[in-house]
Enzyme design. Structure first.
Site, PDB file in Angstrom:
ATOM      1  N   ARG A   1       0.693  -1.349  -0.097  1.00  0.00           N
ATOM      2  CA  ARG A   1      -0.039  -0.152   0.161  1.00  0.00           C
ATOM      3  C   ARG A   1       0.836   0.923   0.282  1.00  0.00           C
ATOM      4  NH1 ARG A   1      -3.701  -1.334   5.224  1.00  0.00           N
ATOM      5  NH2 ARG A   1      -1.435  -2.316   5.844  1.00  0.00           N
TER       6      ARG A   1
ATOM      7  N   LYS B   1       2.073   1.435   7.315  1.00  0.00           N
ATOM      8  CA  LYS B   1       2.372   0.839   8.272  1.00  0.00           C
ATOM      9  C   LYS B   1       3.800   1.659   9.683  1.00  0.00           C
ATOM     10  CE  LYS B   1       1.088  -2.367   9.837  1.00  0.00           C
ATOM     11  NZ  LYS B   1      -0.181  -2.896  10.231  1.00  0.00           N
TER      12      LYS B   1
ATOM     13  N   TYR C   1      -0.418   3.907  11.001  1.00  0.00           N
ATOM     14  CA  TYR C   1      -1.184   3.375  11.666  1.00  0.00           C
ATOM     15  C   TYR C   1      -0.490   3.120  12.761  1.00  0.00           C
ATOM     16  CZ  TYR C   1      -5.370   2.866   9.175  1.00  0.00           C
ATOM     17  OH  TYR C   1      -6.998   2.919   8.220  1.00  0.00           O
TER      18      TYR C   1
ATOM     19  N   HIS D   1      -0.529   1.128  16.315  1.00  0.00           N
ATOM     20  CA  HIS D   1      -0.366  -0.183  16.633  1.00  0.00           C
ATOM     21  C   HIS D   1       0.822  -0.114  18.496  1.00  0.00           C
ATOM     22  CE1 HIS D   1      -3.728  -1.102  13.881  1.00  0.00           C
ATOM     23  NE2 HIS D   1      -3.600  -1.079  13.294  1.00  0.00           N
TER      24      HIS D   1
ATOM     25  N   GLU E   1      -5.485   4.745  14.026  1.00  0.00           N
ATOM     26  CA  GLU E   1      -6.259   3.890  14.980  1.00  0.00           C
ATOM     27  C   GLU E   1      -6.929   4.295  16.123  1.00  0.00           C
ATOM     28  OE1 GLU E   1      -2.281   2.802  16.656  1.00  0.00           O
ATOM     29  OE2 GLU E   1      -3.427   3.021  14.747  1.00  0.00           O
TER      30      GLU E   1
ATOM     31  N   ASP F   1      -3.152  -7.530  14.605  1.00  0.00           N
ATOM     32  CA  ASP F   1      -1.769  -6.040  15.087  1.00  0.00           C
ATOM     33  C   ASP F   1      -1.918  -5.722  16.098  1.00  0.00           C
ATOM     34  OD1 ASP F   1      -0.649  -5.177  12.653  1.00  0.00           O
ATOM     35  OD2 ASP F   1      -2.641  -4.522  12.246  1.00  0.00           O
TER      36      ASP F   1
ATOM     37  N   VAL G   1      -1.901 -12.278   9.474  1.00  0.00           N
ATOM     38  CA  VAL G   1      -0.951 -12.001   8.688  1.00  0.00           C
ATOM     39  C   VAL G   1      -1.815 -10.327   9.096  1.00  0.00           C
ATOM     40  CG1 VAL G   1      -1.425 -10.603   6.532  1.00  0.00           C
ATOM     41  CG2 VAL G   1      -1.475 -13.061   6.458  1.00  0.00           C
TER      42      VAL G   1
ATOM     43  N   ASN H   1      -1.152  -7.490   8.212  1.00  0.00           N
ATOM     44  CA  ASN H   1      -0.791  -6.103   6.912  1.00  0.00           C
ATOM     45  C   ASN H   1      -2.444  -6.300   5.877  1.00  0.00           C
ATOM     46  OD1 ASN H   1       0.818  -7.808   6.479  1.00  0.00           O
ATOM     47  ND2 ASN H   1       1.322  -5.574   4.656  1.00  0.00           N
ATOM     48  N   MET H   2      -3.723  -7.034   6.896  1.00  0.00           N
ATOM     49  CA  MET H   2      -4.136  -7.972   5.898  1.00  0.00           C
ATOM     50  C   MET H   2      -4.860  -6.895   4.640  1.00  0.00           C
ATOM     51  SD  MET H   2      -6.682 -10.380   8.589  1.00  0.00           S
ATOM     52  CE  MET H   2      -7.963 -10.997   6.920  1.00  0.00           C
TER      53      MET H   2
END
Length: 361
Positions: free
Chosen positions: A15, A75, A94, A96, A118, A270, A298, A300-301
């Site tokens: 992405r 990410k 993001y 997390h 998030e 995550d 996973v 980072n789907m």
């Protein structure tokens, strides 16, 4: 403001945080956009597309971080990026952090301002920047689960849709929020037998109304979860604590009691995952087996569908990016408590209460 969009370096992360029309909008507001070369390749966007939108292409991450004041990425910053982050940077991504103390410490040491997608909220109590990726992950979870239920992939050989004369597969979704609701859409569309478990009566009522009683909704208790999971072909972990670690709903003992070849798709990985046996995996090596249960974890789907995901992410974050760039982070957050809810790190401190509690900071 000088805004940098780096190339994502997390494993199999294709992405990009901003597609060309988002870049053009920021440029139209008078901001300078810098894109690391080939950052959009994985999502189907060329350097030329960003240049046409008004951005300048830089040759590497070091140059980009050195030039930009605000870094917008998908990410969390990876370890190789930590030394590039300065005290005057605003990181918008993001993060997390609750499940990643090493990253939290690195951001604290940098002195930067870090705003997590998030934990940004809205007037309805929702998480508007998490929502689009939760929608995608929820929908992908059923696709992934159906795939790994095939015997060739270690599954129990169940067709979720069933066929005339043969019962459909049983899907259990733990969590009835954005990810769980979108997983339910896909499961119902396939014709699976579906149980959704959540602790919120309001969420259960909403789902029951939406699906017109085509699903079974159950209030979450330890025994209800255990009974449902033991009998399931596919379990979707979609429980969320905003900013905090995911609640651990499935013990190792419960995993051992599940049907051989059942599949667990842990969307919440995550944030640490909903099962004691969950650990992060990648798109290149997505599953492992514990006690004959296939685990798909996973982290980072949505990276599996980067073009769709990049468009959805741009649509969600662009209004906030504009406010941050037009006003500066401090003024923007002072004026908007919902954006301020996204602040996780500033001046060396963890500023989000739930994140701090999870990290014991």
């Amino acid at each position: 403001m000088k805004i940098g969009i780096p190339k994502e370096i997390k494993a199999q992360e294709y992405r990009i945080a901003m597609v060309p029309y988002g870049v053009a909008e920021l440029v139209a507001h008078g901001h300078q956009l810098f894109i690391e070369t080939r950052a959009g390749d994985g999502a189907g966007f060329r350097d030329q597309d960003f240049q046409t939108a008004g951005a300048k292409i830089l040759g590497n991450a070091e140059e980009l971080y050195a030039t930009a004041e605000m870094i917008i990425k998908v990410k969390e910053p990876m370890e190789a990026e930590w030394p590039l982050i300065r005290a005057d940077h605003t990181i918008f991504a993001y993060l997390h952090l609750a499940a990643d103390p090493a990253q939290a410490t690195a951001l604290q040491k940098s002195g930067c301002t870090a705003i997590a997608f998030e934990t940004v909220t809205d007037i309805y109590g929702g998480l508007p920047l998490l929502a689009p990726m939760s929608e995608i992950a929820g929908r992908l979870s059923i696709q992934a689960g159906a795939h790994f239920l095939e015997s060739a992939h270690g599954g129990r050989g169940v067709l979720l849709a069933g066929i005339p004369g043969v019962a459909p597969g049983k899907v259990v979704i733990l969590g009835g929020g954005m990810a769980g609701g979108n997983a339910a859409r896909m499961a119902v569309g396939l014709g699976a037998s579906l149980v959704i478990i959540d602790r919120s009566p309001t969420a259960l009522r909403r789902l029951d109304d939406f699906f017109d009683s085509r699903v079974t909704t159950l209030a979450a208790t330890k025994s209800v979860i255990a009974d449902a999971v033991i009998d399931a072909d596919l379990v979707i972990g979609a429980a969320l604590v905003a900013g905090g670690k995911a609640p651990q709903l499935i013990s190792a003992e419960l995993i051992s009691q599940m049907q051989p070849g059942a599949v667990l798709v842990d969307i919440a990985i995550d944030q640490g995952g909903i099962a004691a046996t969950s650990r992060p995996t990648t798109h290149g090596d997505p599953v492992y087996i514990v006690d004959d249960v296939v685990h798909y974890c996973v982290a980072n789907m949505p990276g599996a569908v980067p073009r769709s995901a990049a468009h959805a992410l741009t649509n969600a974050i662009l209004p906030y990016a504009l406010v941050l760039a037009d006003n500066g982070a401090d003024q923007a957050m002072s004026a908007d408590p919902h954006l301020r809810a996204g602040l996780n790190v500033q001046n060396g401190a963890i500023t989000h209460e739930v994140v701090a509690e999870a990290l014991k900071k």
